[in-house]
Design an enzyme around this catalytic site. Sequence first.
Site, PDB file in Angstrom:
ATOM      1  N   GLY A   1       2.619   3.698   1.428  1.00  0.00           N
ATOM      2  CA  GLY A   1       3.234   3.955   2.722  1.00  0.00           C
ATOM      3  C   GLY A   1       3.818   5.353   2.831  1.00  0.00           C
ATOM      4  NE  ARG A   2       8.312   6.339  -0.913  1.00  0.00           N
ATOM      5  CZ  ARG A   2       9.442   6.647  -1.485  1.00  0.00           C
ATOM      6  NH1 ARG A   2      10.111   7.702  -1.091  1.00  0.00           N
ATOM      7  NH2 ARG A   2       9.897   5.920  -2.459  1.00  0.00           N
TER       8      ARG A   2
ATOM      9  CG  ASP B   1       6.604   3.417  -7.839  1.00  0.00           C
ATOM     10  OD1 ASP B   1       6.362   4.641  -7.776  1.00  0.00           O
ATOM     11  OD2 ASP B   1       6.096   2.594  -7.064  1.00  0.00           O
TER      12      ASP B   1
ATOM     13  NE  ARG C   1       0.074   0.967  -6.929  1.00  0.00           N
ATOM     14  CZ  ARG C   1       1.188   1.666  -6.821  1.00  0.00           C
ATOM     15  NH1 ARG C   1       2.341   1.047  -6.914  1.00  0.00           N
ATOM     16  NH2 ARG C   1       1.160   2.960  -6.598  1.00  0.00           N
TER      17      ARG C   1
ATOM     18  NE  ARG D   1       3.254   7.986  -9.342  1.00  0.00           N
ATOM     19  CZ  ARG D   1       3.837   6.960  -8.704  1.00  0.00           C
ATOM     20  NH1 ARG D   1       5.134   6.706  -8.845  1.00  0.00           N
ATOM     21  NH2 ARG D   1       3.131   6.187  -7.910  1.00  0.00           N
TER      22      ARG D   1
ATOM     23  N   GLY E   1       0.812  -1.219   0.000  1.00  0.00           N
ATOM     24  CA  GLY E   1       0.000   0.000   0.000  1.00  0.00           C
ATOM     25  C   GLY E   1       0.839   1.259   0.000  1.00  0.00           C
TER      26      GLY E   1
ATOM     27  CG  ASP F   1      11.195   8.371   6.375  1.00  0.00           C
ATOM     28  OD1 ASP F   1      10.621   7.987   5.327  1.00  0.00           O
ATOM     29  OD2 ASP F   1      12.313   8.921   6.368  1.00  0.00           O
ATOM     30  N   GLY F   2       7.725   7.514   5.662  1.00  0.00           N
ATOM     31  CA  GLY F   2       6.701   8.169   4.847  1.00  0.00           C
ATOM     32  C   GLY F   2       7.219   9.315   3.991  1.00  0.00           C
TER      33      GLY F   2
ATOM     34  CG  ASP G   1       4.837  -3.478  -5.258  1.00  0.00           C
ATOM     35  OD1 ASP G   1       5.447  -4.546  -5.470  1.00  0.00           O
ATOM     36  OD2 ASP G   1       5.393  -2.464  -4.795  1.00  0.00           O
TER      37      ASP G   1
HETATM   38  P1  AMP Z   1       8.517   1.254  -4.009  1.00  0.00           P
HETATM   39  O1  AMP Z   1       9.787   0.472  -3.896  1.00  0.00           O
HETATM   40  O2  AMP Z   1       8.705   2.743  -4.041  1.00  0.00           O
HETATM   41  O3  AMP Z   1       7.652   0.770  -5.119  1.00  0.00           O
HETATM   42  O4  AMP Z   1       7.740   0.995  -2.652  1.00  0.00           O
HETATM   43  C1  AMP Z   1       7.401  -0.283  -2.164  1.00  0.00           C
HETATM   44  C2  AMP Z   1       6.599  -0.183  -0.897  1.00  0.00           C
HETATM   45  O5  AMP Z   1       7.367   0.418   0.152  1.00  0.00           O
HETATM   46  C3  AMP Z   1       5.353   0.667  -1.018  1.00  0.00           C
HETATM   47  O6  AMP Z   1       4.366   0.083  -0.210  1.00  0.00           O
HETATM   48  C4  AMP Z   1       5.791   1.996  -0.463  1.00  0.00           C
HETATM   49  O7  AMP Z   1       4.711   2.761   0.014  1.00  0.00           O
HETATM   50  C5  AMP Z   1       6.725   1.576   0.652  1.00  0.00           C
HETATM   51  N1  AMP Z   1       7.718   2.607   0.997  1.00  0.00           N
HETATM   52  C6  AMP Z   1       8.809   2.952   0.283  1.00  0.00           C
HETATM   53  N2  AMP Z   1       9.500   3.939   0.896  1.00  0.00           N
HETATM   54  C7  AMP Z   1       8.821   4.233   2.036  1.00  0.00           C
HETATM   55  C8  AMP Z   1       9.014   5.174   3.108  1.00  0.00           C
HETATM   56  N3  AMP Z   1      10.043   6.017   3.134  1.00  0.00           N
HETATM   57  N4  AMP Z   1       8.091   5.176   4.106  1.00  0.00           N
HETATM   58  C9  AMP Z   1       7.051   4.332   4.092  1.00  0.00           C
HETATM   59  N5  AMP Z   1       6.806   3.441   3.128  1.00  0.00           N
HETATM   60  C10 AMP Z   1       7.675   3.381   2.098  1.00  0.00           C
HETATM   61 MG    MG Z   2       6.003   1.050  -5.931  1.00  0.00          MG
END
Ligand code: AMP
Ligand code: MG
Length: 522
Positions: free
Chosen positions: A95-96, A265, A186, A179, A93, A128-129, A255
């Site tokens: 997360g940020r 991404d 997905r 974005r 989901g 940390d979001g 995802d």
């Molecule tokens: P991504 O690799 O950017 O496609 O992210 C994969 C998952 O990790 C997704 O659920 C993102 O929301 C989560 N995520 C990535 N970076 C962070 C962050 N700094 N804080 C919280 N969730 C993150």
């Molecule tokens: Mg992603």
Amino acid sequence: MDETATAPLSGLESTFADALPELCLVWEAAQVPDPQAVAVNDELAAQLGLDANQLRSTDGVAMLVGNLVPPGATPVAMGYAGHQFGNYSPRLGDGRALLLGELIDPQGARWDVHLKGSGRTPFSRGGDGKATIGPMLREYLVSEAMHALGVPTTRSLAVITTGERIMREGPEPGAVLARVAAGHLRVGTFEYAARLQGDDLLRRLADYAIARHYPHLVDTDRPYLKLLTTVIEAQAALVAQWMLVGFIHGVMNTDNTTISGEGIDYGPCAFMDAYDPATVFSSIDRQGRYAYGNQSAIIGWNLARFAETLVPLLVDEVGGDTDAAVADATTELQLIADRVSLHWTAGMAAKLGLTQRPADDPALFDDLLTAMNADAADWTGTFRRLSEGLVAELPTSDSATSDSATSDSATSDVQRLDQCDVLPAVGDAIAAWLPRWRTALAAEGCKPADVASRMDAVNPLHIPRNHLVAEALDAATDGDIAPYNELLAAVRRPFDADGVDPTYERPAGAGFAARFRTFCGT
Ligand code: AMP
Ligand code: MG
């Protein structure tokens, strides 16, 4: 006058959240102390019917960073699951990130407006979001380059720094990316819905995806099987196009595989310099799962996960016959490699100025790859060297010019194509391959000047080369955005040498690629 009607980003809709409340959580972005726009995409704003000056205003910037909710909008964090490097995570989901809402452009098309780096959500797990300026400018740059190259992609509307310092390797400036995408559904969204079950959730998600992205399937028989076929086709086309521009996504988790067929991404992604199918840049991809040459197989793997989620719907479509449903899905999945190959072959023919793969030399394209690998030839530059080789052979003013060319001189140009007088600056293995290419061109009866200009229209000069991206992002992180803006301007004109510094065409010096690593470090 109604103030809200003219506010930037007013009138966002929420059809996703309305139709699929189980798949998202209403949420608000974290407040940040000092938002400043470092990039605003004027061209995209115009296409969306937005006023870029309004976006740059105090309210506009506050909305793009998440400090202000656009009037009437209901931001949500989207839920999804996903297979990351082959391992299933039932709950990833946003997360940020947040989906601010859906914007309808002047042509009536619907676009998600999404913030990335907007603070913790219930999906954040240990994160940390937040996001930092380098990775967000990187995604902006790569998505703009993809768009200019004609490759389906999410786009970037703005990067706003937050005034915070975010801890990564060291403290770095925080930033939020705004974005824009045709959609953020997905494969992982389907994996999430399949797991949650309940209340016909999966069917509602599939119906939403069809209505939103593939409305021509609504009234067909077996719309869910056709959804699978159509997503397979879109993703096969996307991966083939990535490969044709030498792109390695780097983190092709389910995802990060969209239902819309847009690339999404851009984290540890990179464009390859010297051709080698084993190329991997991502520091976290130690097994080379997402290596350049593996991308076709991996998209097949990801779409098999998609097909699995659809099985209950596919079974219903054939009156409960599980074997028949699974057999039909399997047939579609088995065609993925062929579909990628079909797109790749057509694209490769175009890159070489041909209309198709030559029937009497079917290994021509694959053998070029072998030669490029042997010569460690720059992927992007080689196709330009080939067309330069053709132009170098053209008759000069003391013989025929293209203006005064008669059909006779055109014929002699065609004949010259397989004579190979002037060799382009390529390595030995490619030089040995050249006569076969010339024979294929001659067999199609092409004029060299026409071939060269056709090739130059599809083979880019300017891509976001890793060493240039690294330099530009380092400078931007240190507060100097000028090199980034120059590089951005160059990659927005991928095929056009005029007015662009030729250093943007060149690959990195020896040794750079071997050392270069990209980080998810986001
Ligand atoms: P991504 O690799 O950017 O496609 O992210 C994969 C998952 O990790 C997704 O659920 C993102 O929301 C989560 N995520 C990535 N970076 C962070 C962050 N700094 N804080 C919280 N969730 C993150
Ligand atoms: Mg992603």
